[in-house]
Design an enzyme around this catalytic site. Structure first.
Site, PDB file in Angstrom:
ATOM      1  N   LYS A   1     -47.934 -36.609  37.268  1.00  0.00           N
ATOM      2  CA  LYS A   1     -47.595 -35.081  38.825  1.00  0.00           C
ATOM      3  C   LYS A   1     -47.162 -36.440  39.638  1.00  0.00           C
ATOM      4  CE  LYS A   1     -49.378 -32.613  35.942  1.00  0.00           C
ATOM      5  NZ  LYS A   1     -50.157 -32.779  34.347  1.00  0.00           N
TER       6      LYS A   1
ATOM      7  N   ASP B   1     -61.380 -36.180  38.126  1.00  0.00           N
ATOM      8  CA  ASP B   1     -59.511 -36.131  37.624  1.00  0.00           C
ATOM      9  C   ASP B   1     -59.653 -35.994  39.068  1.00  0.00           C
ATOM     10  OD1 ASP B   1     -57.294 -35.157  37.464  1.00  0.00           O
ATOM     11  OD2 ASP B   1     -57.641 -34.654  35.264  1.00  0.00           O
TER      12      ASP B   1
ATOM     13  N   TYR C   1     -58.902 -28.326  34.902  1.00  0.00           N
ATOM     14  CA  TYR C   1     -57.753 -27.882  33.622  1.00  0.00           C
ATOM     15  C   TYR C   1     -57.680 -27.578  32.059  1.00  0.00           C
ATOM     16  CZ  TYR C   1     -53.444 -29.789  31.449  1.00  0.00           C
ATOM     17  OH  TYR C   1     -52.221 -29.550  30.598  1.00  0.00           O
TER      18      TYR C   1
ATOM     19  N   ARG D   1     -49.185 -53.752  22.931  1.00  0.00           N
ATOM     20  CA  ARG D   1     -50.652 -53.375  22.677  1.00  0.00           C
ATOM     21  C   ARG D   1     -51.646 -53.515  23.347  1.00  0.00           C
ATOM     22  NH1 ARG D   1     -53.808 -53.024  18.547  1.00  0.00           N
ATOM     23  NH2 ARG D   1     -52.073 -53.222  16.856  1.00  0.00           N
TER      24      ARG D   1
HETATM   25  N1  PLP Z   1     -54.976 -32.985  34.831  1.00  0.00           N
HETATM   26  C1  PLP Z   1     -54.910 -32.607  35.390  1.00  0.00           C
HETATM   27  C2  PLP Z   1     -55.014 -32.153  37.267  1.00  0.00           C
HETATM   28  C3  PLP Z   1     -53.532 -31.878  35.207  1.00  0.00           C
HETATM   29  O1  PLP Z   1     -53.110 -31.471  35.842  1.00  0.00           O
HETATM   30  C4  PLP Z   1     -52.985 -31.936  33.846  1.00  0.00           C
HETATM   31  C5  PLP Z   1     -51.409 -31.710  33.239  1.00  0.00           C
HETATM   32  O2  PLP Z   1     -51.582 -30.954  34.134  1.00  0.00           O
HETATM   33  C6  PLP Z   1     -53.668 -33.282  33.004  1.00  0.00           C
HETATM   34  C7  PLP Z   1     -54.708 -34.093  33.649  1.00  0.00           C
HETATM   35  C8  PLP Z   1     -53.151 -33.979  32.117  1.00  0.00           C
HETATM   36  O3  PLP Z   1     -52.205 -34.749  32.241  1.00  0.00           O
HETATM   37  P1  PLP Z   1     -50.681 -35.090  30.566  1.00  0.00           P
HETATM   38  O4  PLP Z   1     -50.239 -33.857  31.092  1.00  0.00           O
HETATM   39  O5  PLP Z   1     -50.401 -36.144  32.076  1.00  0.00           O
HETATM   40  O6  PLP Z   1     -51.751 -35.016  29.837  1.00  0.00           O
END
Ligand code: PLP
Length: 399
Positions: free
Chosen positions: A209, A184, A111, A57
């Site tokens: 992703k 992001d 998102y 951790r």
């Molecule tokens: N940021 C974006 C642009 C996303 O499309 C997503 C999920 O689809 C996330 C963050 C969240 O990621 P996670 O599903 O790995 O928690």
């Protein structure tokens, strides 16, 4: 005295001498704890006087290798890995030291779960969330002048309309007003841009992703400077949302082909966007490579190597037509993620944006006929044939 069989099955073969040979691929350290011969060394690691591993951790060699790779790709001083993209976003917001009455500015087409994280989780501690249209750079910049605004969260390329944020202008204004900027970069990836170089405070990735890319791992990363990294690490020791060693290793392996995959996906996405744009069953296509996309010029100047591997398009006939399309596909997989090797189709109204009210959906441009396509690495002609056939079948059935 010879130890009992019940002892030997527990300890035999473990804690062997270090190999002289260096394995060309990192081992997977599936160990939750690490031991040292010298107690004083262990004390120094636990006390933070020297680097090293004691408990997974607090740090794990396989995960640390991936964090170093992420820092390298995003050109940051350090990175911290998390169990998912959402955990990474939570970590980044936590590191902003927000207090009741502070405001976080979030982009309108962020998102959906990220908006909810800010509104619901941080909102329950008295932190305000202000939603802004990121394409209105002036509106964003004037919000950043408000002294209650402590942080801004936005995506370099948004989902599902592929709007492109004016990164240089927004990041410069955030710096000028002392606002922490969290970008992001999941959709753009480090292949298209490195927001830290343009002044972002923290870059976040859902490594679930494109970076892993094979649809088999959840993960997230925050990449930042050394000082913020230390804060993220200290907080993660307490909040505990760490990435597992197995997931880190798979992501590191997935990353090796990331540039090759993404190059193909970018080219296929532009090709499919222009073909869909001329398709009789498609009302409108959203992809920054298209001249009619509102951010085309900005995207071409910020991301000359490609304008993203996701596109969305609108069908006349709303939900019924979209459902028929989903049922008619044979190759493209209806699924709720992006960035995998296989092409994926998502209905935002049903999935990523389902928690939005009809008015919020209207404001965000999420129509009943909108679908999102994450372009995979398959032969582009096969993807096209599947889409074209399914669109024609869907149109015939929904008449
Ligand atoms: N940021 C974006 C642009 C996303 O499309 C997503 C999920 O689809 C996330 C963050 C969240 O990621 P996670 O599903 O790995 O928690």
């Amino acid at each position: 005295m010879e130890r009992g069989l019940d002892t030997r099955v527990v300890h035999s073969g473990e804690r062997r001498e270090k190999l002289e040979e260096i394995s060309t691929v990192n081992p997977i350290y599936l160990s939750n704890t690490f031991t040292l011969d010298e107690p004083a060394e262990m004390d120094a690691i636990l006390g933070g006087q020297r680097s090293g591993f004691t408990y997974s951790r607090h740090g794990n060699p396989t995960v640390a290798a991936l964090a170093d790779t992420m820092a390298n790709l995003e050109q940051g001083e350090g990175a911290v890995m998390y169990g998912s993209g959402m955990a990474a976003l939570q970590g980044a917001l936590l590191a902003c030291d927000l207090k009741p009455g502070d405001t976080v500015v979030v982009s309108r087409d962020l998102y959906g779960a990220t908006v909810s994280l800010s509104k619901q989780v941080f909102g329950s501690f008295g932190i305000e969330t202000q939603v802004v249209d990121m394409s209105d750079t002036q509106a964003v910049v004037s919000l950043l002048c408000d002294e209650r605004v402590k942080a801004i969260v936005f995506e370099s390329i948004s989902n599902p309309l592929l709007r492109v944020a004016n990164l240089p202008a927004i990041l410069e204004a955030a710096q000028e007003h002392g606002v922490i900027s969290i970008v992001d970069n999941t959709f753009a990836t480090p292949y298209l841009c490195n927001p830290l170089k343009q002044g972002a405070s923290m870059v976040v990735h859902s490594t679930t992703k494109y970076l892993n890319g094979h649809g088999d791992v959840m993960g997230g990363a925050v990449i930042t400077n050394a000082q913020t990294k230390a804060k993220l690490v200290a907080q993660q020791k307490l909040t505990g949302g760490v990435l597992g060693a197995m997931e880190a290793w798979l992501t590191q392996r997935g990353l090796k082909t990331f540039a090759l995959r993404f190059e193909r996906q970018l080219a296929s996405a532009s090709e499919l966007a222009s073909r869909l744009d001329a398709h009789p069953m498609v009302a409108r296509v959203h992809h920054p490579s298209l001249v009619h996309h509102p951010d085309h010029d900005l995207a071409m100047s910020l991301f000359p190597r490609g304008q993203g591997a996701v596109l969305s398009f609108e069908m006349d006939g709303g939900q019924a037509a979209v459902y028929e399309l989903m049922k008619s596909l044979n190759l493209v997989v209806p699924g709720t993620t992006v960035g995998d090797v296989y092409s994926l189709l998502l209905y935002p109204s049903m999935a990523s944006h389902r928690s939005l009210s009809p008015e919020e959906k209207r404001n965000a441009g999420i129509t009943d006929g909108l679908v999102r396509l994450s372009v995979g690495i398959e032969n582009v002609e096969d993807i096209w044939n599947d889409l074209d056939t399914a669109l024609r079948e869907a149109a015939a059935k929904s008449v």
